[in-house]
Design a protein around this motif. Structure first.
Motif, PDB file in Angstrom:
ATOM      1  N   PRO A 212       0.831  -1.219   0.000  1.00 32.65           N
ATOM      2  CA  PRO A 212       0.000   0.000   0.000  1.00 32.65           C
ATOM      3  C   PRO A 212       0.860   1.261   0.000  1.00 32.65           C
ATOM      4  O   PRO A 212       1.787   1.382   0.801  1.00 32.65           O
ATOM      5  N   PHE A 213       0.560   2.185  -0.907  1.00 37.15           N
ATOM      6  CA  PHE A 213       1.326   3.417  -1.028  1.00 37.15           C
ATOM      7  C   PHE A 213       0.407   4.630  -0.917  1.00 37.15           C
ATOM      8  O   PHE A 213      -0.799   4.543  -1.165  1.00 37.15           O
ATOM      9  N   ASP A 214       0.999   5.765  -0.539  1.00 39.19           N
ATOM     10  CA  ASP A 214       0.261   7.029  -0.466  1.00 39.19           C
ATOM     11  C   ASP A 214       0.011   7.573  -1.865  1.00 39.19           C
ATOM     12  O   ASP A 214       0.295   6.921  -2.859  1.00 39.19           O
ATOM     13  N   LYS A 215      -0.490   8.808  -1.915  1.00 34.07           N
ATOM     14  CA  LYS A 215      -0.827   9.448  -3.187  1.00 34.07           C
ATOM     15  C   LYS A 215       0.403   9.635  -4.070  1.00 34.07           C
ATOM     16  O   LYS A 215       1.516   9.785  -3.577  1.00 34.07           O
ATOM     17  N   GLN A 216       0.183   9.645  -5.362  1.00 30.41           N
ATOM     18  CA  GLN A 216       1.250   9.971  -6.293  1.00 30.41           C
ATOM     19  C   GLN A 216       1.698  11.404  -6.042  1.00 30.41           C
ATOM     20  O   GLN A 216       0.894  12.287  -5.737  1.00 30.41           O
ATOM     21  N   SER A 217       2.998  11.628  -6.169  1.00 25.20           N
ATOM     22  CA  SER A 217       3.528  12.946  -5.850  1.00 25.20           C
ATOM     23  C   SER A 217       4.770  13.232  -6.679  1.00 25.20           C
ATOM     24  O   SER A 217       5.295  12.358  -7.369  1.00 25.20           O
ATOM     25  N   ILE A 218       5.253  14.461  -6.620  1.00 20.61           N
ATOM     26  CA  ILE A 218       6.457  14.882  -7.333  1.00 20.61           C
ATOM     27  C   ILE A 218       7.405  15.570  -6.344  1.00 20.61           C
ATOM     28  O   ILE A 218       6.974  16.174  -5.364  1.00 20.61           O
TER      29      ILE A 218
ATOM     30  N   THR B 273      12.150  16.650  -0.981  1.00 20.77           N
ATOM     31  CA  THR B 273      12.190  15.197  -0.847  1.00 20.77           C
ATOM     32  C   THR B 273      11.591  14.708   0.467  1.00 20.77           C
ATOM     33  O   THR B 273      11.087  13.581   0.545  1.00 20.77           O
ATOM     34  N   LEU B 274      11.627  15.531   1.523  1.00 21.22           N
ATOM     35  CA  LEU B 274      11.039  15.132   2.801  1.00 21.22           C
ATOM     36  C   LEU B 274       9.537  15.378   2.851  1.00 21.22           C
ATOM     37  O   LEU B 274       8.848  14.866   3.731  1.00 21.22           O
ATOM     38  N   GLU B 275       9.029  16.176   1.923  1.00 14.42           N
ATOM     39  CA  GLU B 275       7.596  16.448   1.845  1.00 14.42           C
ATOM     40  C   GLU B 275       7.196  16.635   0.383  1.00 14.42           C
ATOM     41  O   GLU B 275       6.947  17.756  -0.068  1.00 14.42           O
ATOM     42  N   PRO B 276       7.162  15.517  -0.390  1.00 15.90           N
ATOM     43  CA  PRO B 276       6.801  15.607  -1.816  1.00 15.90           C
ATOM     44  C   PRO B 276       5.439  16.273  -2.017  1.00 15.90           C
ATOM     45  O   PRO B 276       4.582  16.270  -1.126  1.00 15.90           O
ATOM     46  N   ILE B 277       5.257  16.828  -3.195  1.00 12.83           N
ATOM     47  CA  ILE B 277       4.016  17.530  -3.524  1.00 12.83           C
ATOM     48  C   ILE B 277       3.016  16.534  -4.100  1.00 12.83           C
ATOM     49  O   ILE B 277       3.219  16.004  -5.196  1.00 12.83           O
ATOM     50  N   PRO B 278       1.917  16.253  -3.391  1.00 16.09           N
ATOM     51  CA  PRO B 278       0.934  15.290  -3.899  1.00 16.09           C
ATOM     52  C   PRO B 278       0.180  15.863  -5.094  1.00 16.09           C
ATOM     53  O   PRO B 278      -0.033  17.077  -5.189  1.00 16.09           O
ATOM     54  N   LEU B 279      -0.222  14.982  -5.995  1.00 14.68           N
ATOM     55  CA  LEU B 279      -0.953  15.434  -7.178  1.00 14.68           C
ATOM     56  C   LEU B 279      -2.445  15.444  -6.881  1.00 14.68           C
ATOM     57  O   LEU B 279      -3.242  14.668  -7.428  1.00 14.68           O
ATOM     58  N   ASP B 280      -2.809  16.354  -5.972  1.00 14.24           N
ATOM     59  CA  ASP B 280      -4.213  16.593  -5.664  1.00 14.24           C
ATOM     60  C   ASP B 280      -4.425  18.101  -5.589  1.00 14.24           C
ATOM     61  O   ASP B 280      -3.510  18.893  -5.877  1.00 14.24           O
ATOM     62  N   TYR B 281      -5.623  18.517  -5.234  1.00 15.51           N
ATOM     63  CA  TYR B 281      -5.962  19.940  -5.251  1.00 15.51           C
ATOM     64  C   TYR B 281      -5.016  20.767  -4.383  1.00 15.51           C
ATOM     65  O   TYR B 281      -4.431  21.761  -4.838  1.00 15.51           O
TER      66      TYR B 281
ATOM     67  N   GLN C 170       2.841   2.989   5.207  1.00 14.97           N
ATOM     68  CA  GLN C 170       3.296   2.571   6.518  1.00 14.97           C
ATOM     69  C   GLN C 170       4.803   2.773   6.638  1.00 14.97           C
ATOM     70  O   GLN C 170       5.516   2.777   5.639  1.00 14.97           O
ATOM     71  N   THR C 171       5.289   2.937   7.850  1.00 16.70           N
ATOM     72  CA  THR C 171       6.722   3.081   8.069  1.00 16.70           C
ATOM     73  C   THR C 171       7.412   1.731   7.868  1.00 16.70           C
ATOM     74  O   THR C 171       6.787   0.678   7.949  1.00 16.70           O
ATOM     75  N   TYR C 172       8.708   1.804   7.633  1.00 16.89           N
ATOM     76  CA  TYR C 172       9.506   0.606   7.358  1.00 16.89           C
ATOM     77  C   TYR C 172      10.627   0.527   8.389  1.00 16.89           C
ATOM     78  O   TYR C 172      11.297   1.526   8.671  1.00 16.89           O
ATOM     79  N   LYS C 173      10.842  -0.663   8.966  1.00 14.93           N
ATOM     80  CA  LYS C 173      11.820  -0.813  10.045  1.00 14.93           C
ATOM     81  C   LYS C 173      12.975  -1.737   9.684  1.00 14.93           C
ATOM     82  O   LYS C 173      13.824  -2.023  10.530  1.00 14.93           O
ATOM     83  N   GLY C 174      13.028  -2.209   8.439  1.00 18.30           N
ATOM     84  CA  GLY C 174      14.092  -3.115   8.042  1.00 18.30           C
ATOM     85  C   GLY C 174      15.349  -2.380   7.622  1.00 18.30           C
ATOM     86  O   GLY C 174      15.499  -1.166   7.815  1.00 18.30           O
TER      87      GLY C 174
ATOM     88  N   PHE D  14      13.313   9.633   6.940  1.00 14.64           N
ATOM     89  CA  PHE D  14      12.650  10.869   7.355  1.00 14.64           C
ATOM     90  C   PHE D  14      13.090  11.283   8.759  1.00 14.64           C
ATOM     91  O   PHE D  14      12.333  11.891   9.490  1.00 14.64           O
ATOM     92  N   LYS D  15      14.295  10.905   9.126  1.00 12.32           N
ATOM     93  CA  LYS D  15      14.920  11.228  10.420  1.00 12.32           C
ATOM     94  C   LYS D  15      14.309  10.408  11.564  1.00 12.32           C
ATOM     95  O   LYS D  15      15.012   9.660  12.235  1.00 12.32           O
ATOM     96  N   LYS D  16      13.008  10.554  11.827  1.00  9.08           N
ATOM     97  CA  LYS D  16      12.386   9.822  12.927  1.00  9.08           C
ATOM     98  C   LYS D  16      11.857   8.466  12.489  1.00  9.08           C
ATOM     99  O   LYS D  16      11.519   7.631  13.330  1.00  9.08           O
ATOM    100  N   TYR D  17      11.739   8.247  11.185  1.00 11.09           N
ATOM    101  CA  TYR D  17      11.231   6.978  10.669  1.00 11.09           C
ATOM    102  C   TYR D  17      11.657   6.812   9.218  1.00 11.09           C
ATOM    103  O   TYR D  17      12.196   7.737   8.605  1.00 11.09           O
ATOM    104  N   LYS D  18      11.439   5.627   8.679  1.00 12.86           N
ATOM    105  CA  LYS D  18      11.761   5.339   7.282  1.00 12.86           C
ATOM    106  C   LYS D  18      10.509   4.858   6.560  1.00 12.86           C
ATOM    107  O   LYS D  18       9.620   4.260   7.165  1.00 12.86           O
ATOM    108  N   LYS D  19      10.459   5.122   5.257  1.00 19.43           N
ATOM    109  CA  LYS D  19       9.403   4.594   4.402  1.00 19.43           C
ATOM    110  C   LYS D  19      10.032   4.047   3.131  1.00 19.43           C
ATOM    111  O   LYS D  19      11.176   4.356   2.807  1.00 19.43           O
ATOM    112  N   ILE D  20       9.277   3.224   2.432  1.00 21.99           N
ATOM    113  CA  ILE D  20       9.726   2.741   1.134  1.00 21.99           C
ATOM    114  C   ILE D  20       9.228   3.714   0.075  1.00 21.99           C
ATOM    115  O   ILE D  20       8.046   4.077   0.056  1.00 21.99           O
TER     116      ILE D  20
END
Length: 282
Positions: free
Chosen positions: A95-101, A160-168, A222-226, A248-254
């Protein structure tokens, strides 16, 4: 410099200053062949712009005087695989979040702008005499502006730490950043003549700036811990994708992303991306 040289230099700056990492030929597979990369790196080393950081299975480079070493390059522990690899498909189907740039590169022409800024006390980049304008940052977004001798202006939006989602809301944020950059540049071109403020009119509206490159993708919901990893793959459209762990400093994501080069105005590039059916890309 050629457009390829410019794209390469801008990406090098992004890796070293934004991600605090060194880079290898694998980070430029979408732009050039390894042999071309080696030739260009050789010239950049000769010009004292880049230097070798360290060697492992491949050579990693950095900007002169900005060595990171192996401890600073965990994201490069990656491999290149095919798009039917079961591990790749398993990760891609998470599962992934919204598409972003993010890491958005734009350019535009502004007659006589180099001459205008040459009169000011702005630093020039060694090797090509381009003028680097002090960047501004806000809310995990940093903007860097470079004025080249041919009156081409390049703008890099690092988020890169807060990509721009392709929504309104994301699209409003994107054009707000561009409008602020346009106003920032216009303010720097104001001159005084006989006690009157004269505004230079050569800077085009930000919606007409050309998007030369951006990273398009999604972060896992979801965050990633591996352990950290990176996978590079050629997709069905003959474009390189990357799947890697983003810190992301406090956590990681894929993060799943691919580099795109729209070469269209900001308005047209965003409109085209919004019109694409979700799921046709990435």
């Amino acid at each position: 410099m050629s457009e390829l040289d410019d794209a390469m230099l801008q990406r090098i700056i992004h890796f070293v200053y934004d991600e605090h990492n060194s880079f290898s030929h694998k980070d430029f597979l979408d732009l050039m062949k390894p042999k071309t990369f080696r030739n260009k790196i050789s010239k950049l080393k000769k010009d004292d712009i880049v230097e070798l950081d360290y060697k492992s299975s491949v050579a990693f480079y950095t900007l002169k005087g900005h060595k990171h070493g192996k401890a600073g390059t965990p994201n490069h522990k990656g491999v290149t695989i095919s798009n039917n690899d079961p591990v790749y498909n398993m990760i891609k189907n998470l599962p992934f979040d919204k598409q972003s740039i993010h890491d958005i590169h734009l350019k535009f022409k502004a007659p006589n702008i180099y001459q205008i800024f040459s009169r000011r006390d702005f630093p020039k980049i060694k090797g090509n005499s381009a003028i680097g304008i002090a960047s501004w940052s806000k809310n995990n977004t940093i903007v860097k502006i470079t004025i080249n001798k041919n009156d081409t202006v390049t703008v890099i939006i690092g988020c890169t730490l807060e990509p721009i989602p392709l929504d309104y809301k994301g699209i409003i944020r994107f054009f707000t950043i561009l409008a602020r950059s346009e106003g920032f540049l216009e303010g720097l071109t104001v001159t005084v003549n006989h006690d009157k403020l004269i505004q230079n009119k050569s800077i085009p509206q930000c919606g007409e700036w050309i998007v030369t490159r951006w990273d398009f993708g999604r972060d896992s919901s979801q965050t990633y811990k591996g352990e950290k990893f990176e996978i590079t793959v050629m997709n069905a459209q003959q474009m390189f994708e990357r799947i890697y762990t983003k810190d992301f400093k406090k956590y990681k994501k894929i993060r799943l992303e691919q580099v795109e080069c729209p070469r269209k105005t900001a308005i047209d590039a965003i409109q085209e991306k919004m019109n694409e059916s979700l799921g046709t890309v990435l």
